[in-house]
Design a protein around this motif. Structure first.
Motif, PDB file in Angstrom:
ATOM      1  N   ALA A 178       0.837  -1.208   0.000  1.00  0.00           N
ATOM      2  CA  ALA A 178       0.000   0.000   0.000  1.00  0.00           C
ATOM      3  C   ALA A 178       0.869   1.254   0.000  1.00  0.00           C
ATOM      4  O   ALA A 178       0.554   2.242  -0.672  1.00  0.00           O
ATOM      5  N   ILE A 179       1.975   1.212   0.739  1.00  0.00           N
ATOM      6  CA  ILE A 179       2.894   2.356   0.763  1.00  0.00           C
ATOM      7  C   ILE A 179       3.629   2.477  -0.565  1.00  0.00           C
ATOM      8  O   ILE A 179       3.804   3.577  -1.098  1.00  0.00           O
ATOM      9  N   MET A 180       4.052   1.346  -1.140  1.00  0.00           N
ATOM     10  CA  MET A 180       4.776   1.372  -2.417  1.00  0.00           C
ATOM     11  C   MET A 180       3.915   1.913  -3.555  1.00  0.00           C
ATOM     12  O   MET A 180       4.429   2.406  -4.560  1.00  0.00           O
ATOM     13  N   ASP A 181       2.598   1.852  -3.401  1.00  0.00           N
ATOM     14  CA  ASP A 181       1.684   2.361  -4.439  1.00  0.00           C
ATOM     15  C   ASP A 181       1.530   3.879  -4.363  1.00  0.00           C
ATOM     16  O   ASP A 181       0.896   4.480  -5.240  1.00  0.00           O
ATOM     17  N   MET A 182       2.079   4.510  -3.330  1.00  0.00           N
ATOM     18  CA  MET A 182       1.970   5.963  -3.177  1.00  0.00           C
ATOM     19  C   MET A 182       2.957   6.690  -4.090  1.00  0.00           C
ATOM     20  O   MET A 182       3.956   6.120  -4.531  1.00  0.00           O
ATOM     21  N   GLU A 183       2.658   7.957  -4.363  1.00  0.00           N
ATOM     22  CA  GLU A 183       3.522   8.791  -5.204  1.00  0.00           C
ATOM     23  C   GLU A 183       4.849   9.046  -4.503  1.00  0.00           C
ATOM     24  O   GLU A 183       4.884   9.333  -3.307  1.00  0.00           O
ATOM     25  N   SER A 184       5.960   8.944  -5.256  1.00  0.00           N
ATOM     26  CA  SER A 184       7.281   9.146  -4.655  1.00  0.00           C
ATOM     27  C   SER A 184       8.061  10.308  -5.276  1.00  0.00           C
ATOM     28  O   SER A 184       9.106  10.704  -4.757  1.00  0.00           O
ATOM     29  N   ASN A 185       7.585  10.854  -6.390  1.00  0.00           N
ATOM     30  CA  ASN A 185       8.285  11.955  -7.068  1.00  0.00           C
ATOM     31  C   ASN A 185       9.754  11.620  -7.351  1.00  0.00           C
ATOM     32  O   ASN A 185      10.637  12.476  -7.236  1.00  0.00           O
ATOM     33  N   GLU A 186      10.006  10.398  -7.755  1.00  0.00           N
ATOM     34  CA  GLU A 186      11.386   9.944  -7.939  1.00  0.00           C
ATOM     35  C   GLU A 186      12.161  10.789  -8.944  1.00  0.00           C
ATOM     36  O   GLU A 186      13.307  11.179  -8.696  1.00  0.00           O
ATOM     37  N   LYS A 187      11.556  11.082 -10.082  1.00  0.00           N
ATOM     38  CA  LYS A 187      12.269  11.845 -11.117  1.00  0.00           C
ATOM     39  C   LYS A 187      12.551  13.269 -10.664  1.00  0.00           C
ATOM     40  O   LYS A 187      13.620  13.821 -10.934  1.00  0.00           O
ATOM     41  N   ASN A 188      11.599  13.888  -9.980  1.00  0.00           N
ATOM     42  CA  ASN A 188      11.771  15.274  -9.532  1.00  0.00           C
ATOM     43  C   ASN A 188      12.842  15.415  -8.458  1.00  0.00           C
ATOM     44  O   ASN A 188      13.442  16.471  -8.294  1.00  0.00           O
ATOM     45  N   ILE A 236      11.320   4.950  -0.937  1.00  0.00           N
ATOM     46  CA  ILE A 236      10.671   5.073   0.373  1.00  0.00           C
ATOM     47  C   ILE A 236      10.806   6.487   0.914  1.00  0.00           C
ATOM     48  O   ILE A 236       9.830   7.086   1.392  1.00  0.00           O
ATOM     49  N   PHE A 237      12.027   7.055   0.849  1.00  0.00           N
ATOM     50  CA  PHE A 237      12.195   8.429   1.324  1.00  0.00           C
ATOM     51  C   PHE A 237      11.356   9.404   0.497  1.00  0.00           C
ATOM     52  O   PHE A 237      10.792  10.364   1.029  1.00  0.00           O
ATOM     53  N   GLY A 238      11.258   9.162  -0.808  1.00  0.00           N
ATOM     54  CA  GLY A 238      10.416  10.009  -1.653  1.00  0.00           C
ATOM     55  C   GLY A 238       8.954   9.918  -1.274  1.00  0.00           C
ATOM     56  O   GLY A 238       8.233  10.927  -1.256  1.00  0.00           O
ATOM     57  N   ILE A 239       8.493   8.711  -0.954  1.00  0.00           N
ATOM     58  CA  ILE A 239       7.100   8.514  -0.534  1.00  0.00           C
ATOM     59  C   ILE A 239       6.829   9.241   0.778  1.00  0.00           C
ATOM     60  O   ILE A 239       5.789   9.888   0.943  1.00  0.00           O
ATOM     61  N   ILE A 240       7.776   9.154   1.708  1.00  0.00           N
ATOM     62  CA  ILE A 240       7.613   9.837   2.994  1.00  0.00           C
ATOM     63  C   ILE A 240       7.531  11.345   2.779  1.00  0.00           C
ATOM     64  O   ILE A 240       6.617  12.012   3.283  1.00  0.00           O
ATOM     65  N   GLU A 241       8.474  11.898   2.037  1.00  0.00           N
ATOM     66  CA  GLU A 241       8.514  13.348   1.811  1.00  0.00           C
ATOM     67  C   GLU A 241       7.255  13.843   1.110  1.00  0.00           C
ATOM     68  O   GLU A 241       6.768  14.936   1.378  1.00  0.00           O
ATOM     69  N   THR A 242       6.715  13.031   0.210  1.00  0.00           N
ATOM     70  CA  THR A 242       5.561  13.449  -0.588  1.00  0.00           C
ATOM     71  C   THR A 242       4.241  13.290   0.151  1.00  0.00           C
ATOM     72  O   THR A 242       3.337  14.119  -0.003  1.00  0.00           O
ATOM     73  N   THR A 320       9.923  20.906  -1.701  1.00  0.00           N
ATOM     74  CA  THR A 320       9.472  19.692  -1.010  1.00  0.00           C
ATOM     75  C   THR A 320       8.423  18.889  -1.774  1.00  0.00           C
ATOM     76  O   THR A 320       8.343  17.671  -1.617  1.00  0.00           O
ATOM     77  N   LYS A 321       7.601  19.572  -2.589  1.00  0.00           N
ATOM     78  CA  LYS A 321       6.523  18.869  -3.293  1.00  0.00           C
ATOM     79  C   LYS A 321       6.627  18.994  -4.812  1.00  0.00           C
ATOM     80  O   LYS A 321       5.844  18.400  -5.545  1.00  0.00           O
ATOM     81  N   TYR A 322       7.549  19.832  -5.293  1.00  0.00           N
ATOM     82  CA  TYR A 322       7.872  19.940  -6.718  1.00  0.00           C
ATOM     83  C   TYR A 322       6.726  20.482  -7.576  1.00  0.00           C
ATOM     84  O   TYR A 322       6.508  20.031  -8.693  1.00  0.00           O
TER      85      TYR A 322
END
Length: 537
Positions: A178-188, A236-242, A320-322
């Motif tokens: 469920a957490i892995m399905d969240m937005e992570s903004n990896e490219k940004n 994971i860090f991207g998901i947390i920040e987002t 922080t949110k791009y």
């Protein structure tokens, strides 16, 4: 209806869903929330996708103010992933309940990480410390057992939430997915400071926990954590920040949680929903409509601070949110008429024009009376220096006179409502009448009028910036309380023709607004002051 069963508990039904008329309940207790029967047509929202924004929650019907929109438990909670404390200070975080502690006297009996008590309720909670306890006990430990920097450098909590999530793939695979399905903004994130900071945290996790685990896996010929490489950790860090939502504990300590639906609340500097946490129910979040919401409107909260000017809010959101916010406040150079970041125009060589300069583009401020323009770079330099002066003064427990001196010094360059002057005045109104240098009995009529005028000016500002009292309820309540106390004292000294009904109304408004913060220690204390004052009337 006698043959129908309650859709929630299975008992004999006595009432039906008022929306769809097809789901039945045994009592009001089983249909309290706005979700009603939990059928799609009864939900208050739908999840939709937007090309620019991503997934968001949109009202599927007209909703009245006060309705509960979402009520859900977190997938996981943990300490903040950013550190605000001074590295030299002897402060740690309890690994069980996340409260700040000043000693290493108590430790978790199993893993020996710092705790507020050996019997801390969070140590045995399956949703809290139990997730990582048996894992971190095999960590390398501080390199220097007597060096405070080494000890603090090992017992760091800014990596703990990411580690908890990583361990969920073994503890609770459904939650992990469920957490892995969240937005992570990896490219940004790739070229940002957030990515670099995450790199340092990942290195810490690798050196102290993941590399030793990998060696143990190789030795025993079994895989304990299938995913533990840098790619998954960055995600994971991207998901947390987002997605993480901050939670204020009663003491004021901040932690954060990941919520499956509430994470989809859209940003707006003028949000239309508010939320609270039930600490006794595992930090369950309740999202409520703060105003009437029309069908098709997106549910919104604020990802940034209401009392920051537009340029600072925009930079924070981009960092922080791009994304850039285009809400009503952000596109208005006067910030909803408050002039919260407006400067006085110093004019030309011929003299001042008595105009004001507002931000008219991303790159400059323009005067409303003359052709003079000032670059954003120059504005940032000037306000940056002023901000240092304000911060330095307020950190020294100043008296009213020193604050008035700085207000006088900065006023020729700033609009009276400028955020720097607002910060000074908000402190000043609380000191007038209470500070040892200016108790109420020694104030002159000019002092009283000065305080009353500042309160009224700032109440207009906070009402415009946070009309629903969602984000800065504490600030607003303090101003209403201070205004009421000032008017009451003026009435006692017969300085002016004061209407005591207005005093009472200020206190009642303050009480209503601060009630949303009554779970916090500061909110509870202010509420008690307001209630004590109301007794006088």
């Amino acid at each position: 209806m006698d043959s129908e069963k309650c859709g929630k508990c299975g008992k004999v039904a006595t009432s039906m869903c008022i929306n769809c008329k097809t789901a039945f309940y045994c009592s009001r207790e089983c249909q309290k929330s706005d979700w009603k029967c939990h059928k799609t047509q009864c939900r208050s929202f739908e999840i939709v996708s937007d090309e620019k924004i991503g997934r968001l929650l949109r009202a599927s019907r007209d909703i009245s103010a006060g309705n509960i929109l979402i009520s859900e438990s977190p997938i996981i909670i943990g300490p903040k992933w950013t550190l605000d404390e001074d590295e030299e200070m002897l402060k740690f975080t309890c690994v069980g309940c996340f409260e700040t502690i000043n000693t290493l006297y108590y430790k978790c009996p199993s893993c020996s990480w710092p705790a507020c008590s050996s019997e801390c309720i969070g140590l045995l909670n399956s949703e809290l410390h139990d997730i990582e306890c048996q894992f971190i006990k095999f960590g390398n430990g501080p390199k220097e057992k007597t060096n405070i920097k080494s000890i603090k450098g090992y017992f760091r909590m800014d990596t703990m939430l990411a580690l908890k999530i990583l361990l969920l793939q073994r503890k609770n695979p459904k939650k992990f997915q469920a957490i892995m399905d969240m937005e992570s903004n990896e490219k940004n994130r790739l070229l940002t400071s957030n990515f670099k900071e995450a790199e340092e945290k990942i290195l810490f996790l690798e050196e102290n926990f993941l590399n030793p685990l990998e060696k143990a896996e190789e030795k025993n010929g079994q895989t304990i954590l299938p995913l533990k490489d840098r790619k998954i950790l960055h995600k994971i860090f991207g998901i947390i920040e987002t997605n993480a939502i901050y939670i204020n504990l009663q003491t004021g300590t901040e932690i954060c949680g990941l919520y499956p639906t509430a994470a989809l609340l859209q940003h707006s500097c003028l949000p239309n929903v508010s939320y609270k946490f039930d600490m006794k129910s595992g930090f369950k979040i309740s999202v409520k409509a703060a105003k009437d919401i029309k069908k098709g409107e997106a549910f919104s909260t604020s990802y940034t601070h209401v009392l920051w000017p537009t340029s600072v809010r925009q930079q924070h959101l981009m960092d922080t949110k791009y994304f850039t916010c285009n809400c009503e406040r952000c596109i208005d150079p006067t910030e909803l008429g408050t002039n919260f970041a407006t400067l006085r125009c110093i004019g030309s060589d011929e003299g001042p024009c008595n105009g004001f300069q507002t931000q008219t583009s991303k790159f400059e401020f323009s005067c409303n009376k003359c052709p003079i323009k000032v670059s954003m770079e120059h504005v940032n330099m000037i306000t940056g220096r002023m901000n240092e002066e304000v911060d330095n003064l307020l950190s020294l427990s100043p008296n009213p006179a020193t604050i008035e001196d700085l207000i006088e010094k900065l006023s020729p360059f700033l609009h009276p409502n400028h955020y720097l002057l607002f910060n000074l005045k908000h402190t000043l109104v609380q000191l007038y009448g209470k500070h040892k240098d200016s108790p109420y009995d020694t104030l002159s009529i000019d002092n009283y009028k000065r305080k009353l005028s500042m309160c009224e000016e700032m109440i207009k500002v906070v009402t415009a910036l946070d009309p629903l009292s969602i984000r800065i309820a504490f600030y607003t309540s303090i101003l209403l309380y201070e205004k009421a106390m000032c008017m009451y004292e003026m009435h006692k000294h017969k300085y002016d023709n004061i209407d005591l009904n207005e005093v009472k109304k200020c206190l009642e408004d303050a009480k209503k607004i601060i009630s949303v913060e009554e779970d916090l220690t500061e909110g509870k204390q202010l509420l008690q002051k307001i209630e004590n004052a109301l007794i006088k009337f």
